[in-house]
Motif scaffolding. Structure first.
Motif, short mmCIF file in Angstrom:
data_model
loop_
_atom_site.label_atom_id
_atom_site.label_comp_id
_atom_site.label_asym_id
_atom_site.label_seq_id
_atom_site.Cartn_x
_atom_site.Cartn_y
_atom_site.Cartn_z
N ALA A 78 0.82 -1.21 0.00
CA ALA A 78 0.00 0.00 0.00
C ALA A 78 0.86 1.26 0.00
O ALA A 78 0.62 2.20 -0.78
CB ALA A 78 -0.93 -0.01 1.21
N LEU A 79 1.87 1.28 0.85
CA LEU A 79 2.68 2.49 0.96
C LEU A 79 3.59 2.67 -0.25
O LEU A 79 3.93 3.81 -0.61
CB LEU A 79 3.48 2.44 2.25
N SER A 80 3.97 1.58 -0.93
CA SER A 80 4.72 1.73 -2.18
C SER A 80 3.88 2.40 -3.25
O SER A 80 4.41 3.08 -4.13
CB SER A 80 5.19 0.35 -2.69
N GLY A 81 2.57 2.21 -3.18
CA GLY A 81 1.69 2.84 -4.15
C GLY A 81 1.34 4.27 -3.82
O GLY A 81 0.86 5.01 -4.68
N ILE A 82 1.59 4.69 -2.57
CA ILE A 82 1.23 6.04 -2.14
C ILE A 82 2.39 7.02 -2.30
O ILE A 82 2.20 8.16 -2.72
CB ILE A 82 0.73 6.02 -0.69
N VAL A 83 3.60 6.58 -1.94
CA VAL A 83 4.74 7.49 -1.95
C VAL A 83 5.11 7.86 -3.39
O VAL A 83 4.76 7.15 -4.34
CB VAL A 83 5.95 6.87 -1.23
N SER A 84 5.84 8.94 -3.53
CA SER A 84 6.17 9.44 -4.87
C SER A 84 7.66 9.69 -5.06
O SER A 84 8.06 10.44 -5.94
CB SER A 84 5.40 10.74 -5.15
N SER A 85 8.50 9.08 -4.23
CA SER A 85 9.95 9.20 -4.42
C SER A 85 10.56 7.82 -4.50
O SER A 85 10.07 6.86 -3.87
CB SER A 85 10.58 9.99 -3.26
N LEU A 86 11.63 7.70 -5.25
CA LEU A 86 12.29 6.40 -5.43
C LEU A 86 12.87 5.85 -4.13
O LEU A 86 12.74 4.65 -3.86
CB LEU A 86 13.36 6.51 -6.51
N PRO A 87 13.56 6.66 -3.28
CA PRO A 87 14.05 6.10 -2.02
C PRO A 87 12.94 5.56 -1.13
O PRO A 87 13.10 4.51 -0.49
CB PRO A 87 14.77 7.30 -1.36
N ALA A 88 11.81 6.28 -1.07
CA ALA A 88 10.69 5.78 -0.26
C ALA A 88 10.13 4.49 -0.83
O ALA A 88 9.79 3.56 -0.08
CB ALA A 88 9.60 6.85 -0.17
N MET A 89 10.04 4.38 -2.15
CA MET A 89 9.58 3.14 -2.76
C MET A 89 10.50 1.99 -2.41
O MET A 89 10.06 0.87 -2.12
CB MET A 89 9.50 3.30 -4.28
#
Length: 431
Positions: A92-103
């Protein structure tokens, strides 16, 4: 008599475990290509995708053995819902964040959840299966993974290709859906683990050294074969979308190709027992790894989509052998009281391959083209074929229908020749 020689409980637990594994693995199989597509939409290049795919396996490297130790001396079932929650949260959080490090970070959480689930599930299968049931039960258990790998990529491809093809938005939707799919696994986790009888299992506090486990004949081979096979599956999942982008293959078609590979793996595991009777463990492992090496290298060729589909189907069938047999190999070779730790070491090897292989694949793809990593996988599988050819020594399964008491009487029979005593030594069955 130890819990190895007891007949296992009824197989309802195994069916529920397969169902739960199918949902959990289906979510991961949806999320992995979706993460690659979302990273592409955010501007990632091939090397960055390799790093993100590698982080998925990074956290598990540090916790696999402690989790295995805990499972050897306690219950396995609590790891399953924990794994489901971590996978769902990571998706879920991989689909919400918008930066590569966060992904990359949330991809690592997803990988940690998958590790928790798999360690708990594999340990339950090892603990609740009689020795002559292990090949069959591990084969059926991994059908759950293959079902997830069959459905997940198709669902991801359909979601990502839909809604006008806005890659960033559709890949985020696929990740959110994968989180919901994983949560469904919780409904199948009731009464999975049966309590062991009093006096069975390892004594609390006794820990077999890791060096002793790795020194047991059969354990290193099982770990390395599993690492090579899983790396091939993982790179195929992560990099076939990149190959598809370069060859103008639609995401939906890529999803179908990945699912075709998974369907062939299911077919392989359904006929695992007859294949073992026909060829034997050593020949089956060696032949499957050798053919998989040739087919992996063949993916690098600019073939048409129908030819690629045939190659991937054959590759999926060959790759279906390595995982269940490597589980049984490690369980049978491991010292008593360290089966879960040995399985955790096998998973550590898997995750090490998942960290190193995508990173190496990203570097190779950036320097030599997106098809080059598949040649690297072919080389790794050739090495696995060599390990299979050398044999697994003590890890051959006991003959079907032969009881522990019969094997024990053979070992203790006076005047028996050394060859007879060696033949009667069923791996780890003497407790």
């Amino acid at each position: 008599m130890t819990d190895r020689s007891r007949p296992g409980p009824g197989r309802g637990w195994l069916l529920r475990l397969v169902i739960a594994f199918a949902f959990a693995q289906g979510a991961v199989s949806m999320a992995r290509p979706a993460v690659s597509y979302r990273a592409l939409a955010l501007g990632a290049d091939e090397a960055a995708i390799g790093v993100i795919a590698g982080v998925y396996a990074l956290l598990p490297l540090f916790v696999a053995v402690p989790l295995g130790r805990r499972t050897d001396h306690g219950r396995c079932a609590p790891l399953l819902p924990l794994g489901v929650l971590l996978i769902s949260g990571g998706c879920a959080l991989s689909g919400i964040v918008s930066s590569l490090p966060a992904m990359a970070a949330w991809s690592g959480v997803m990988g940690l959840g998958h590790l928790c689930f798999v360690i708990g599930a594999q340990s339950i299968v090892a603990r609740q299966s009689a020795p002559d049931e292990q090949d069959r039960n591990f084969g059926h258990f991994t059908i759950g993974a293959s079902l997830g790998q069959l459905i997940g990529p198709v669902a991801a491809g359909a979601l990502i290709s839909g809604q006008g093809g806005a890659l960033g938005r559709t890949s985020a939707l696929a990740l959110l859906v994968s989180a919901a799919v994983c949560a469904v696994a919780l409904t199948s986790l009731w009464r999975i683990e049966h309590r062991r009888t009093a006096g069975s299992g390892p004594k609390p506090g006794h820990k077999v050294p890791v060096g002793e486990i790795l020194g047991a004949r059969g354990v290193p081979a099982g770990i390395l074969i599993s690492m090579a096979v899983l790396s091939a599956t993982d790179i195929l999942t992560a990099y076939l979308p990149v190959v598809g982008e370069h060859r103008s293959i639609a995401p939906a078609t890529v999803g179908l190709l990945l699912s075709l590979r998974a369907a062939a793996t299911i077919a392989c595991r359904l006929v695992m027992t007859p294949l073992l009777r026909l060829l034997g463990r050593r020949a089956l492992l060696t032949t499957s790894c050798l053919l998989a090496a040739l087919l992996c290298a063949g993916v690098a060729l600019p073939v048409s989509i129908p030819v690629l589909a045939v190659m991937l189907a054959a590759l999926g069938f060959c790759l279906g052998v390595g995982q269940p047999l490597s589980m049984t190999t490690v369980v049978r070779a491991a010292p008593d009281g360290a089966r879960s730790t040995a399985l955790a070491l096998r998973l550590t090897g898997n995750r090490l391959g998942q960290v190193a292989a995508p990173a190496a694949a990203g570097l190779i793809a950036g320097a030599a083209g997106v098809a080059a990593p598949f040649v690297l996988l072919g080389v790794g599988l050739l090495g696995a074929a060599g390990l299979g050819l050398r044999g697994e020594g003590r890890t051959e399964p006991p003959p079907a229908g032969e009881s522990v008491s019969v094997r024990s009487s053979r070992r203790s029979a006076p005047g028996g020749c050394p060859r007879d005593r060696r033949a009667a030594r069923s791996p780890r069955s003497d407790g």
